[in-house]
Design a protein around this motif. Sequence first.
Motif, short mmCIF file in Angstrom:
data_model
loop_
_atom_site.label_atom_id
_atom_site.label_comp_id
_atom_site.label_asym_id
_atom_site.label_seq_id
_atom_site.Cartn_x
_atom_site.Cartn_y
_atom_site.Cartn_z
N CYS A 228 0.84 -1.20 0.00
CA CYS A 228 0.00 0.00 0.00
C CYS A 228 0.87 1.25 0.00
O CYS A 228 1.84 1.34 0.75
CB CYS A 228 -0.92 0.02 1.22
N LEU A 229 0.50 2.19 -0.86
CA LEU A 229 1.15 3.50 -0.88
C LEU A 229 0.18 4.51 -0.29
O LEU A 229 -0.89 4.75 -0.85
CB LEU A 229 1.52 3.88 -2.32
N HIS A 230 0.54 5.08 0.88
CA HIS A 230 -0.38 6.01 1.57
C HIS A 230 -0.24 7.44 1.09
O HIS A 230 -1.02 8.29 1.49
CB HIS A 230 -0.10 6.01 3.08
N SER A 231 0.79 7.72 0.33
CA SER A 231 1.19 9.10 0.12
C SER A 231 1.16 9.50 -1.35
O SER A 231 2.08 10.15 -1.83
CB SER A 231 2.58 9.30 0.69
N LEU A 232 0.11 9.12 -2.04
CA LEU A 232 -0.03 9.56 -3.42
C LEU A 232 -0.35 11.06 -3.39
O LEU A 232 -1.39 11.46 -2.86
CB LEU A 232 -1.16 8.79 -4.12
N VAL B 293 -3.61 2.24 -3.29
CA VAL B 293 -3.02 3.55 -2.94
C VAL B 293 -4.07 4.39 -2.20
O VAL B 293 -5.27 4.23 -2.39
CB VAL B 293 -2.52 4.33 -4.18
N LEU B 294 -3.54 5.29 -1.38
CA LEU B 294 -4.38 6.27 -0.71
C LEU B 294 -3.91 7.65 -1.15
O LEU B 294 -2.71 7.86 -1.37
CB LEU B 294 -4.25 6.13 0.81
N ILE B 295 -4.84 8.56 -1.29
CA ILE B 295 -4.48 9.91 -1.71
C ILE B 295 -4.22 10.75 -0.47
O ILE B 295 -5.07 10.83 0.43
CB ILE B 295 -5.60 10.54 -2.55
N MET C 246 -5.46 9.56 2.93
CA MET C 246 -4.53 9.60 4.07
C MET C 246 -4.37 11.05 4.49
O MET C 246 -4.37 11.94 3.64
CB MET C 246 -3.17 9.03 3.64
N ALA C 247 -4.30 11.28 5.80
CA ALA C 247 -4.11 12.66 6.26
C ALA C 247 -3.41 12.69 7.61
O ALA C 247 -3.39 11.71 8.35
CB ALA C 247 -5.48 13.35 6.38
N LEU D 167 -9.57 5.18 5.42
CA LEU D 167 -9.10 6.47 5.94
C LEU D 167 -7.89 6.19 6.81
O LEU D 167 -8.02 5.67 7.92
CB LEU D 167 -10.19 7.15 6.78
N SER D 168 -6.70 6.54 6.29
CA SER D 168 -5.47 6.35 7.05
C SER D 168 -5.16 7.65 7.78
O SER D 168 -4.70 8.62 7.19
CB SER D 168 -4.32 5.99 6.09
N MET D 169 -5.50 7.71 9.06
CA MET D 169 -5.23 8.92 9.84
C MET D 169 -5.12 8.58 11.31
O MET D 169 -5.77 7.66 11.80
CB MET D 169 -6.29 9.99 9.57
#
Length: 249
Positions: free
Chosen positions: A111-115, A137-139, A176-177, A219-221
């Motif tokens: 997984c790429l969290h930092s697109l 991926v996560l934006i 992601m935030a 939601l990656s936060m």
Amino acid sequence: MEANEATAKIMQANWQRVQEQVAEACIKVAREPSEVRIVGVSKYVGPELAAQLIDAGCRDLGENRPQHLWELHDYSAARNVNKAALAEVTWHMIGHLQRNKLRRTLPMIGCLHSLDSLKLATAVSAEAVLIGKRLPVLIEVNITNDREKTGLSPEQLPSLLEQLDCLPLLQVQGLMAMSSLGADANQARREFEQVRDLRDRLQTLVGQLRLGQLSMGQLSMGMSGDFAEAIAAGATIVRIGTHLWEGIL
Ligand SMILES: *Cc1c(COP(=O)(O)O)cnc(C)c1O
């Protein structure tokens, strides 16, 4: 600190405690602990200590620098213990990924969290096609449009999503935030709620896209200082570093 039996014990206790704290935060807001995945962030330590986090039971490891990820990945693979556990590990890239680091990074990560740009997305997709790998991926969104912070502004997302919909093997799964530097608990919670609300609006849009291959469920936060606020706001992935290395750093 050097990795040894004492640090292995500390790691086990820390991993247990962090899981309990995350579960408590879920229960407090009537959510199921199984809804929240914990990514153990190993960036503060070398590969020997980070590998002990795998031994302790963590199966999602996150690094914010590609070189660190490579080093840890290769070290773990070369280690002659706990191979079964290693096979279950998902590696998460949670920091900025330069395009020239893509070729080596992509095969390793789940997984790429930092697109954070269309340029990166295009390059990731092209590389994914080359190696035949679908990449979640996560934006990364900069919800307060803070100049000091990385990530895309909320206004950029609708048009970006339309473009991402056309990129093969790039599997957008959510956002992601990070909360603002120095934010207190209330502010962090408000910011995470803004991210969730943005996600809810984008979910409608995503459903209307041509190919419909994107989803917005993740939601990656939330990090060591604000994971409870993030969970209250709907986080499905928390990224915990500092709390895991207490007694070691
Ligand atoms: C370092 C880092 C974390 C973990 O932060 P802690 O406060 O140490 O828990 C989470 N996400 C990102 C992107 C990071 O760089």
